[in-house]
Scaffold this motif. Structure first.
Motif, PDB file in Angstrom:
ATOM      1  N   ILE A  31      17.751   3.401   1.245  1.00 39.40           N
ATOM      2  CA  ILE A  31      16.948   3.399   2.904  1.00 39.40           C
ATOM      3  C   ILE A  31      15.758   4.242   2.558  1.00 39.40           C
ATOM      4  O   ILE A  31      15.736   5.446   2.336  1.00 39.40           O
ATOM      5  N   TYR A  32      14.721   3.798   3.228  1.00 43.31           N
ATOM      6  CA  TYR A  32      13.633   4.195   3.481  1.00 43.31           C
ATOM      7  C   TYR A  32      13.091   4.715   5.018  1.00 43.31           C
ATOM      8  O   TYR A  32      13.321   3.550   5.784  1.00 43.31           O
ATOM      9  N   ARG A  33      12.494   5.902   4.865  1.00 42.78           N
ATOM     10  CA  ARG A  33      12.793   5.871   6.498  1.00 42.78           C
ATOM     11  C   ARG A  33      11.524   6.231   6.699  1.00 42.78           C
ATOM     12  O   ARG A  33      10.829   6.796   6.016  1.00 42.78           O
ATOM     13  N   LEU A  34      10.315   5.274   8.264  1.00 48.14           N
ATOM     14  CA  LEU A  34       9.542   5.629   7.869  1.00 48.14           C
ATOM     15  C   LEU A  34       9.247   5.979   9.409  1.00 48.14           C
ATOM     16  O   LEU A  34       9.340   5.187  10.524  1.00 48.14           O
ATOM     17  N   GLY A  35       9.332   7.269   9.993  1.00 51.37           N
ATOM     18  CA  GLY A  35       9.529   7.819  11.223  1.00 51.37           C
ATOM     19  C   GLY A  35      10.195   7.377  11.591  1.00 51.37           C
ATOM     20  O   GLY A  35      11.550   8.010  11.597  1.00 51.37           O
TER      21      GLY A  35
ATOM     22  N   LYS B 247      14.172   3.236   9.900  1.00 50.59           N
ATOM     23  CA  LYS B 247      14.845   3.079   8.576  1.00 50.59           C
ATOM     24  C   LYS B 247      14.609   1.586   7.981  1.00 50.59           C
ATOM     25  O   LYS B 247      14.617   0.771   8.433  1.00 50.59           O
ATOM     26  N   VAL B 248      13.978   1.244   6.511  1.00 45.36           N
ATOM     27  CA  VAL B 248      14.023  -0.369   6.120  1.00 45.36           C
ATOM     28  C   VAL B 248      14.806   0.189   4.826  1.00 45.36           C
ATOM     29  O   VAL B 248      15.559   1.147   4.252  1.00 45.36           O
ATOM     30  N   ARG B 249      16.262  -0.651   4.891  1.00 42.06           N
ATOM     31  CA  ARG B 249      16.752  -1.190   4.113  1.00 42.06           C
ATOM     32  C   ARG B 249      16.464  -1.674   2.452  1.00 42.06           C
ATOM     33  O   ARG B 249      17.231  -3.271   3.268  1.00 42.06           O
ATOM     34  N   ALA B 250      15.862  -1.141   1.807  1.00 42.40           N
ATOM     35  CA  ALA B 250      15.362  -1.760   0.835  1.00 42.40           C
ATOM     36  C   ALA B 250      16.227  -2.791  -0.120  1.00 42.40           C
ATOM     37  O   ALA B 250      16.007  -4.038  -0.571  1.00 42.40           O
ATOM     38  N   LEU B 251      17.662  -1.827  -0.149  1.00 39.74           N
ATOM     39  CA  LEU B 251      18.594  -1.845  -0.130  1.00 39.74           C
ATOM     40  C   LEU B 251      19.824  -1.804   0.762  1.00 39.74           C
ATOM     41  O   LEU B 251      20.315  -0.883   0.361  1.00 39.74           O
TER      42      LEU B 251
ATOM     43  N   GLY C 145      13.694 -13.486  -5.851  1.00 40.20           N
ATOM     44  CA  GLY C 145      13.698 -13.269  -4.534  1.00 40.20           C
ATOM     45  C   GLY C 145      12.512 -13.063  -3.662  1.00 40.20           C
ATOM     46  O   GLY C 145      11.466 -12.839  -4.455  1.00 40.20           O
ATOM     47  N   PRO C 146      12.422 -13.251  -2.695  1.00 37.75           N
ATOM     48  CA  PRO C 146      10.992 -13.787  -1.684  1.00 37.75           C
ATOM     49  C   PRO C 146      10.562 -12.048  -1.779  1.00 37.75           C
ATOM     50  O   PRO C 146      11.505 -11.583  -1.983  1.00 37.75           O
ATOM     51  N   SER C 147       9.454 -11.858  -1.691  1.00 40.35           N
ATOM     52  CA  SER C 147       8.450 -10.859  -1.655  1.00 40.35           C
ATOM     53  C   SER C 147       9.173  -9.956  -0.389  1.00 40.35           C
ATOM     54  O   SER C 147       9.280  -9.939   0.466  1.00 40.35           O
ATOM     55  N   GLY C 148       9.410  -8.695  -0.890  1.00 39.55           N
ATOM     56  CA  GLY C 148       9.831  -7.294  -0.213  1.00 39.55           C
ATOM     57  C   GLY C 148      11.162  -7.431   0.323  1.00 39.55           C
ATOM     58  O   GLY C 148      11.718  -6.599   1.091  1.00 39.55           O
ATOM     59  N   SER C 149      11.946  -8.483  -1.034  1.00 39.03           N
ATOM     60  CA  SER C 149      13.534  -8.586  -0.791  1.00 39.03           C
ATOM     61  C   SER C 149      14.296  -7.733  -1.529  1.00 39.03           C
ATOM     62  O   SER C 149      15.492  -7.235  -1.236  1.00 39.03           O
ATOM     63  N   GLY C 150      13.248  -6.710  -1.840  1.00 41.59           N
ATOM     64  CA  GLY C 150      14.340  -5.209  -3.071  1.00 41.59           C
ATOM     65  C   GLY C 150      14.419  -4.777  -4.011  1.00 41.59           C
ATOM     66  O   GLY C 150      14.861  -4.348  -4.500  1.00 41.59           O
ATOM     67  N   LYS C 151      13.574  -6.029  -5.105  1.00 42.69           N
ATOM     68  CA  LYS C 151      13.480  -6.414  -5.710  1.00 42.69           C
ATOM     69  C   LYS C 151      12.975  -4.986  -7.331  1.00 42.69           C
ATOM     70  O   LYS C 151      13.824  -4.697  -8.298  1.00 42.69           O
ATOM     71  N   SER C 152      12.014  -4.616  -6.334  1.00 43.88           N
ATOM     72  CA  SER C 152      11.602  -3.497  -7.856  1.00 43.88           C
ATOM     73  C   SER C 152      12.291  -2.226  -6.752  1.00 43.88           C
ATOM     74  O   SER C 152      12.243  -1.424  -7.815  1.00 43.88           O
ATOM     75  N   THR C 153      12.508  -2.521  -6.036  1.00 43.39           N
ATOM     76  CA  THR C 153      13.305  -1.011  -6.051  1.00 43.39           C
ATOM     77  C   THR C 153      14.754  -0.696  -6.583  1.00 43.39           C
ATOM     78  O   THR C 153      15.129  -0.489  -6.830  1.00 43.39           O
ATOM     79  N   LEU C 154      15.430  -1.903  -6.441  1.00 49.44           N
ATOM     80  CA  LEU C 154      16.948  -2.410  -7.430  1.00 49.44           C
ATOM     81  C   LEU C 154      16.406  -2.145  -8.946  1.00 49.44           C
ATOM     82  O   LEU C 154      16.990  -0.923 -10.332  1.00 49.44           O
TER      83      LEU C 154
ATOM     84  N   LEU D  14       4.655   6.652  -9.924  1.00 49.77           N
ATOM     85  CA  LEU D  14       2.979   5.878 -10.577  1.00 49.77           C
ATOM     86  C   LEU D  14       2.659   4.909  -9.334  1.00 49.77           C
ATOM     87  O   LEU D  14       1.924   4.409  -9.708  1.00 49.77           O
ATOM     88  N   ARG D  15       3.824   5.271  -7.691  1.00 47.31           N
ATOM     89  CA  ARG D  15       2.861   4.301  -7.017  1.00 47.31           C
ATOM     90  C   ARG D  15       2.001   5.440  -6.224  1.00 47.31           C
ATOM     91  O   ARG D  15       1.411   4.870  -5.526  1.00 47.31           O
ATOM     92  N   TYR D  16       1.075   6.472  -6.279  1.00 48.25           N
ATOM     93  CA  TYR D  16       1.239   7.645  -5.798  1.00 48.25           C
ATOM     94  C   TYR D  16      -0.619   7.069  -5.837  1.00 48.25           C
ATOM     95  O   TYR D  16      -1.452   6.362  -6.848  1.00 48.25           O
TER      96      TYR D  16
HETATM   97  N1  ADP Z   1       8.461   3.864  -0.625  1.00 51.43           N
HETATM   98  C1  ADP Z   1       8.497   3.322  -0.172  1.00 51.43           C
HETATM   99  N2  ADP Z   1       8.416   3.391   1.533  1.00 51.43           N
HETATM  100  C2  ADP Z   1       9.186   2.759   2.052  1.00 51.43           C
HETATM  101  N3  ADP Z   1       9.599   1.175   2.279  1.00 51.43           N
HETATM  102  C3  ADP Z   1       9.074   1.254   0.627  1.00 51.43           C
HETATM  103  C4  ADP Z   1       8.713   2.089  -0.116  1.00 51.43           C
HETATM  104  N4  ADP Z   1       9.326   1.152  -1.016  1.00 51.43           N
HETATM  105  C5  ADP Z   1       9.934   0.239  -0.543  1.00 51.43           C
HETATM  106  N5  ADP Z   1      10.044  -0.215   0.629  1.00 51.43           N
HETATM  107  C6  ADP Z   1       9.804  -1.123   1.267  1.00 51.43           C
HETATM  108  O1  ADP Z   1      10.891  -2.093   1.072  1.00 51.43           O
HETATM  109  C7  ADP Z   1      11.083  -3.851   1.217  1.00 51.43           C
HETATM  110  C8  ADP Z   1      11.561  -4.013  -0.772  1.00 51.43           C
HETATM  111  O2  ADP Z   1      10.350  -3.785  -1.706  1.00 51.43           O
HETATM  112  P1  ADP Z   1      10.545  -3.581  -3.217  1.00 51.43           P
HETATM  113  O3  ADP Z   1      12.117  -3.556  -3.414  1.00 51.43           O
HETATM  114  O4  ADP Z   1       8.912  -3.236  -3.307  1.00 51.43           O
HETATM  115  O5  ADP Z   1       9.722  -5.854  -2.329  1.00 51.43           O
HETATM  116  P2  ADP Z   1       9.703  -6.638  -4.053  1.00 51.43           P
HETATM  117  O6  ADP Z   1       9.253  -6.116  -4.794  1.00 51.43           O
HETATM  118  O7  ADP Z   1      11.142  -7.876  -3.408  1.00 51.43           O
HETATM  119  O8  ADP Z   1       8.939  -6.816  -3.417  1.00 51.43           O
HETATM  120  C9  ADP Z   1      10.082  -3.847   1.408  1.00 51.43           C
HETATM  121  O9  ADP Z   1      10.344  -4.166   2.567  1.00 51.43           O
HETATM  122  C10 ADP Z   1       8.839  -2.900   1.186  1.00 51.43           C
HETATM  123  O10 ADP Z   1       8.988  -2.268   2.474  1.00 51.43           O
END
Ligand code: ADP
Ligand code: MG
Lengths: 254, 407
Positions: free
Chosen positions: A10-14, A17-21, A38-47, B404-406
């Protein structure tokens, strides 16, 4: 083998909350070849970052070969990254002004491998990706596909049990991308290398044995691929419009 | 991973980015060189001035109406020729004494003309003031008794008026009055800020009767610009000063409460005044040097901070492929140490070279001292170290994915 239970990031922005996973559970056996789509923004990179121990989850457990990752210290995680994981980035992330060979030698130097052995291992890793004749080249003297192959050699050089790649073909044209996928297929088939890669391209995903689908931070599909495509086979739109083939976007070094 | 391994990684990183390394080092080089050179010039100027004043002789005491520093509200007395005679009586056994009267006058030889201090002196003026005659003779008692129109000129005066020709026996016009040159003084060099070689000396008596006019008299009595004393024994300088002051008070009917109105100073007092001036000068140069070091430091800081984006992603990548935090810190420590030490050495070398060139020019004998080198070196190294390590320390604390994202 990796086991993931109810993983949350979970990312907190202000205030928001963004539930990335949002509760991901999965298992991947040794020797599997898996695509995550999965579509863009679905959480693949986060995982992928969490699987690669580059990031830590907000909640949930992650075990690799029975060992709980969330209990490890910063230094122990560095050790895991060094010994067990090879990570390939969409942006290649090679050190600039540094030769291909030296880029590949980097993980070895952090793993206590010395002088001559280090050079030999790096050279043979470059051989695996078909770049033994480019070892003296700097990243800016290599094409995008070649840079990504150097990055794969770097990921392989410590003989990791898990090879992770986040959109490895995302910055490459389809032809060059196929070369990258072929390397993954060969590694998986000839050495039993566990390979997990992310792609948003379903054609590239079907080069694996298993496809995991993610949407909004949740797994929405997990299926076996009965007849994986052999890398290098033409895709349908290629056959229809070969002239449209993209010559590849510029890669990126650090 | 051992030290040499890390050293190799650091050197590789440095040579991989020569421009960045070069610019960082340049900041250190300039800072160190500026400090070393400026401090050397300051120290050289100080010791140059003091050694010249010392060269005048520490035994010399000057009595004059003009004060080196005049306090507000102080009164000025007139120094009479009679005062000289009394002082000579009182301390003549302890010091050689010589009276003089000085005016500014135009001196002409043919078509060459210049303004000089023309001083009326007696025969022992040369020995009291440590002048020697290089050609001809000095002014004698007979010259004074006979009010002879003769002159002895300094080496610089001779150069100016006669351009290398032999001045002996030639006539010069002082305020239109003809004097015959009978002697040339040997060069004494500059003292502090004024030259002692551009003098014109005439017999004091001749001056009173022909040249000085009414300003040399007060109430019909002959006055003096000053009296110079040369103590026979340096130990006696202070007691001579006391005796002279006592005599002057007595002769001028001044009580101890009255302001003396004369200055009676020894060369060593002058020396301490001068060294406080040059001390200020050195401090000033030191301040300029410190500013250079600061500017150099800001340069170092700039280039390190500018490269932090690139370095942060580099650090992220290094961590991603298995580097531990301490290894990364050690790498950056070695990198910055190498730059700081190399830059410090080159800066010292440059500073010493500048000091050397300044010395060669003959203006000031710049002296490089070990403590300035150490000061410059260590402060540059500390600045480099801090600004090299701190961003790295922060970046190395990030999770690899953040680094890495910096951007
Ligand atoms: N460092 C971060 N801070 C806040 N939100 C983030 C951050 N990294 C990713 N997100 C959010 O988490 C969600 C999943 O991102 P990501 O895993 O990069 O997706 P994907 O790789 O599937 O496109 C997105 O909505 C993105 O905006
Ligand atoms: Mg992504």
């Amino acid at each position: 083998m990796i086991e993931v239970e109810n993983l949350k990031k979970i990312y907190r922005l202000g205030d928001s909350k963004v539930r990335a996973l949002d509760g991901v559970s999965l298992q991947i056996q040794d020797g599997e070849m898996v695509a995550i789509v999965g579509p863009s923004g679905s959480g693949k990179s986060t995982l992928m970052a969490i699987l690669g121990c580059l990031d830590t989850p907000t909640k949930g457990t992650y075990r690799m070969d029975g060992q709980a990752m969330e209990k490890l210290s910063d230094n122990q995680l560095a050790m895991i990254r060094s010994r067990k994981i090879g990570f390939v980035f969409q942006q290649f992330n090679l050190l600039p002004r540094t030769s291909a060979l030296e880029n590949v030698m980097l993980p070895l130097s952090y793993n206590g491998v010395k002088g001559k052995t280090r050079q030999e291992k790096a050279q043979s890793a470059l051989e695996i990706v078909g770049l033994s004749d480019r070892s003296r080249h700097h990243p800016n003297q290599l094409s995008g596909g070649e840079q990504q192959r150097v990055a794969i050699a770097r990921a392989l050089v410590n003989e990791p049990s898990l090879l992770l790649a986040d959109e490895p073909t995302g910055n490459l044209d389809t032809h060059t991308g196929a070369d990258i996928i072929r390397i993954f297929q060969n590694l998986n088939r000839e050495r039993g290398q566990t390979v997990v890669y992310v792609t948003h391209d379903s054609f590239i995903a079907r080069h694996t044995n298993r496809i995991i689908k993610i949407e909004d931070g949740k797994i929405v599909g997990d299926e076996k691929v009965e007849n994986p495509i052999e890398a290098g086979m033409p895709r349908l739109d290629d056959v229809l419009a070969p002239a449209h083939r993209d010559e590849g976007k510029a890669g990126q070094v650090l | 991973m051992n030290f040499f391994e890390n050293f190799r990684i650091a050197l590789r990183a440095l040579t991989a980015n020569k421009l960045r390394s070069g610019l960082t080092m340049l900041g250190i080089i300039i800072g160190v060189a500026a400090v070393v050179a400026l401090m050397a010039v300051g120290k050289g100027a100080t010791s140059g001035i003091t050694s010249q004043v010392e060269g005048l002789g520490t035994n010399v005491i000057t009595v004059s109406t003009a004060r080196f520093f005049r306090e507000a509200g102080s009164t000025t007395q007139t120094l009479f020729y009679a005062d000289y005679e009394t002082i000579e009586e009182e301390v003549g056994s302890l010091a050689k004494t010589t009276p003089y009267f000085q005016i500014q006058a135009s001196v002409v030889n043919g078509d060459r003309q210049a303004d000089y201090s023309v001083t009326g002196v007696t025969s022992n003026f040369a020995s009291v003031n440590a002048y020697t005659v290089s050609r001809g003779r000095f002014i004698t008692q007979q010259d004074n008794l006979g009010e002879a129109r003769v002159a002895v000129i300094g080496s610089q005066t001779s150069q100016d008026l006669f351009a290398g020709l032999n001045p002996l026996g030639r006539d010069i016009q002082i305020n239109g009055i003809s004097f015959s040159v009978v002697g040339v003084l040997a060069s004494k060099g500059t003292s502090g800020f004024s030259s002692q070689d551009d003098v014109v000396l005439i017999p004091l008596e001749t001056g009173y009767s022909r040249l000085f006019g009414g300003r040399a008299f007060s109430g019909g009595r002959r006055t003096l610009s000053g009296i110079t004393l040369s103590a026979l024994d340096a130990e006696q300088v202070d007691s001579i000063i006391a005796k002279v002051e006592y005599t002057l008070r007595r002769e001028h009917s001044l009580t101890l409460r009255d302001d003396l109105g004369f200055s009676v100073t020894s060369q060593s007092q002058m020396l301490s005044t001068l060294s406080s001036i040059t001390g200020t000068l050195t401090a000033l140069l030191g301040a300029i040097a410190a500013i250079s070091l600061l500017v150099g430091g800001i340069g170092i800081m700039n280039i390190t901070l500018v490269s932090v984006r690139e370095r942060t992603r580099e650090i992220g990548l290094r961590k991603a492929v298995g580097a531990r935090r301490n290894i990364i810190l050690a790498q950056f420590l070695v990198e910055t140490l190498t730059l700081s030490i190399l830059g410090g050495l080159l800066g010292t070398l440059l500073g010493v070279t500048i000091a050397w060139v300044v010395s060669l020019s003959g203006l000031i004998a710049a002296t490089v001292t070990v403590d300035t080198v150490l000061l410059a070196f260590s402060s540059a190294a500390l600045v480099g170290l801090f600004f090299g390590i701190y961003p790295a320390y922060q970046a190395a604390g990030l999770r690899p994915i953040e680094a890495l994202r910096y951007e």
